[in-house]
Design a protein around this motif. Structure first.
Motif, PDB file in Angstrom:
ATOM      1  N   GLU A 193       0.841  -1.200   0.000  1.00  0.00           N
ATOM      2  CA  GLU A 193       0.000   0.000   0.000  1.00  0.00           C
ATOM      3  C   GLU A 193       0.876   1.250   0.000  1.00  0.00           C
ATOM      4  O   GLU A 193       0.684   2.191   0.769  1.00  0.00           O
ATOM      5  N   ALA A 194       1.857   1.262  -0.892  1.00  0.00           N
ATOM      6  CA  ALA A 194       2.870   2.320  -0.940  1.00  0.00           C
ATOM      7  C   ALA A 194       2.303   3.691  -1.285  1.00  0.00           C
ATOM      8  O   ALA A 194       2.938   4.698  -0.990  1.00  0.00           O
ATOM      9  N   ASP A 195       1.118   3.744  -1.879  1.00  0.00           N
ATOM     10  CA  ASP A 195       0.538   5.048  -2.188  1.00  0.00           C
ATOM     11  C   ASP A 195       0.264   5.855  -0.916  1.00  0.00           C
ATOM     12  O   ASP A 195       0.186   7.075  -0.957  1.00  0.00           O
ATOM     13  N   ALA A 196       0.177   5.191   0.231  1.00  0.00           N
ATOM     14  CA  ALA A 196      -0.001   5.901   1.503  1.00  0.00           C
ATOM     15  C   ALA A 196       1.321   6.519   1.968  1.00  0.00           C
ATOM     16  O   ALA A 196       1.324   7.551   2.641  1.00  0.00           O
ATOM     17  N   TYR A 197       2.456   5.906   1.618  1.00  0.00           N
ATOM     18  CA  TYR A 197       3.772   6.399   2.018  1.00  0.00           C
ATOM     19  C   TYR A 197       4.352   7.399   1.025  1.00  0.00           C
ATOM     20  O   TYR A 197       5.204   8.207   1.377  1.00  0.00           O
ATOM     21  N   LEU A 198       3.919   7.315  -0.230  1.00  0.00           N
ATOM     22  CA  LEU A 198       4.482   8.121  -1.312  1.00  0.00           C
ATOM     23  C   LEU A 198       3.350   8.684  -2.184  1.00  0.00           C
ATOM     24  O   LEU A 198       3.304   8.468  -3.382  1.00  0.00           O
ATOM     25  N   PRO A 199       2.409   9.415  -1.558  1.00  0.00           N
ATOM     26  CA  PRO A 199       1.245   9.896  -2.305  1.00  0.00           C
ATOM     27  C   PRO A 199       1.591  11.064  -3.228  1.00  0.00           C
ATOM     28  O   PRO A 199       2.544  11.806  -2.976  1.00  0.00           O
ATOM     29  N   ALA A 200       0.800  11.203  -4.266  1.00  0.00           N
ATOM     30  CA  ALA A 200       1.015  12.279  -5.228  1.00  0.00           C
ATOM     31  C   ALA A 200       0.550  13.621  -4.682  1.00  0.00           C
ATOM     32  O   ALA A 200       1.101  14.663  -5.042  1.00  0.00           O
ATOM     33  N   THR A 201      -0.447  13.629  -3.804  1.00  0.00           N
ATOM     34  CA  THR A 201      -1.095  14.889  -3.436  1.00  0.00           C
ATOM     35  C   THR A 201      -0.825  15.401  -2.033  1.00  0.00           C
ATOM     36  O   THR A 201      -1.233  16.505  -1.702  1.00  0.00           O
TER      37      THR A 201
ATOM     38  N   LYS B 191       1.985  15.248   1.719  1.00  0.00           N
ATOM     39  CA  LYS B 191       3.386  15.083   2.095  1.00  0.00           C
ATOM     40  C   LYS B 191       3.495  14.490   3.506  1.00  0.00           C
ATOM     41  O   LYS B 191       3.838  15.183   4.449  1.00  0.00           O
ATOM     42  N   PRO B 192       3.246  13.167   3.637  1.00  0.00           N
ATOM     43  CA  PRO B 192       3.431  12.545   4.950  1.00  0.00           C
ATOM     44  C   PRO B 192       4.927  12.466   5.282  1.00  0.00           C
ATOM     45  O   PRO B 192       5.781  12.624   4.407  1.00  0.00           O
ATOM     46  N   ALA B 193       5.228  12.196   6.534  1.00  0.00           N
ATOM     47  CA  ALA B 193       6.623  12.126   6.985  1.00  0.00           C
ATOM     48  C   ALA B 193       7.414  11.041   6.260  1.00  0.00           C
ATOM     49  O   ALA B 193       8.643  11.089   6.212  1.00  0.00           O
ATOM     50  N   THR B 194       6.748  10.078   5.673  1.00  0.00           N
ATOM     51  CA  THR B 194       7.416   8.966   4.983  1.00  0.00           C
ATOM     52  C   THR B 194       7.861   9.315   3.563  1.00  0.00           C
ATOM     53  O   THR B 194       8.689   8.601   2.989  1.00  0.00           O
ATOM     54  N   LYS B 195       7.322  10.385   3.000  1.00  0.00           N
ATOM     55  CA  LYS B 195       7.524  10.650   1.577  1.00  0.00           C
ATOM     56  C   LYS B 195       8.986  10.936   1.204  1.00  0.00           C
ATOM     57  O   LYS B 195       9.540  10.278   0.320  1.00  0.00           O
ATOM     58  N   GLU B 196       9.619  11.889   1.851  1.00  0.00           N
ATOM     59  CA  GLU B 196      11.000  12.230   1.495  1.00  0.00           C
ATOM     60  C   GLU B 196      11.981  11.097   1.765  1.00  0.00           C
ATOM     61  O   GLU B 196      12.822  10.806   0.908  1.00  0.00           O
ATOM     62  N   PRO B 197      11.898  10.415   2.928  1.00  0.00           N
ATOM     63  CA  PRO B 197      12.829   9.289   3.127  1.00  0.00           C
ATOM     64  C   PRO B 197      12.648   8.170   2.097  1.00  0.00           C
ATOM     65  O   PRO B 197      13.627   7.578   1.643  1.00  0.00           O
TER      66      PRO B 197
END
Length: 152
Positions: A23-31, A33-39
């Motif tokens: 369910e990677a779209d929750a960690y790397l969503p297009a719209t 910026k959760p804390a998981t996105k940049e790492p």
């Protein structure tokens, strides 16, 4: 972040581990910026050079951030029934040297297409020998008690 630090401290030329995220779209969503996105974007860019593979799974690949999608070198794509979802994936399909996007709407269970370096390979997966299912907390606790009892 900790995995990125580990890979920086322990580089290797050969594969030494794989990180799997469902369910990677929750960690790397297009719209958003959760804390998981940049790492995670950093891992997708740099992990390979440290001998770390990153495998992400999602039912909505079009909802992944485009910067993350650009750093994915091999895709395994199964059935995408919705036309809107296929349209979101058009940039990915554009690099393919042969057309396969039309086949995605009718792909059956276990039918996938591997896209890497512009090449498309059709794959078929058989059902797993093990029956996998999600367990409720009550069943997990019952199984854990039974395991502890049998170990004594």
């Amino acid at each position: 972040s900790e995995i990125a630090r580990w890979s920086a401290r322990s580089p290797a030329r050969r594969l030494q581990g794989v990180l799997m995220l469902d369910e990677a779209d929750a960690y790397l969503p297009a719209t958003s910026k959760p804390a998981t996105k940049e790492p995670l974007q950093d891992l997708l860019r740099r992990a390979r050079s440290a001998g770390l593979g990153v495998m992400i799974a999602t039912q909505n690949p079009g909802d992944l951030d485009y910067k993350g999608r650009d750093n994915i070198s091999t895709w395994f794509v199964g059935r995408i029934a919705a036309e809107a979802a296929r349209k979101k994936m058009k940039p990915l399909f554009a690099e393919a040297r042969e057309s396969f996007a039309g086949k995605l709407a009718n792909a059956g269970v276990g039918e996938f297409y591997m896209l890497t370096g512009g090449h498309v390979t059709s794959l078929r997966s058989d059902r797993a020998v093990m029956d996998t299912r999600q367990l409720g907390m009550d069943e997990i606790e019952r199984l854990a008690r039974a395991t502890v009892s049998s170990a004594k």
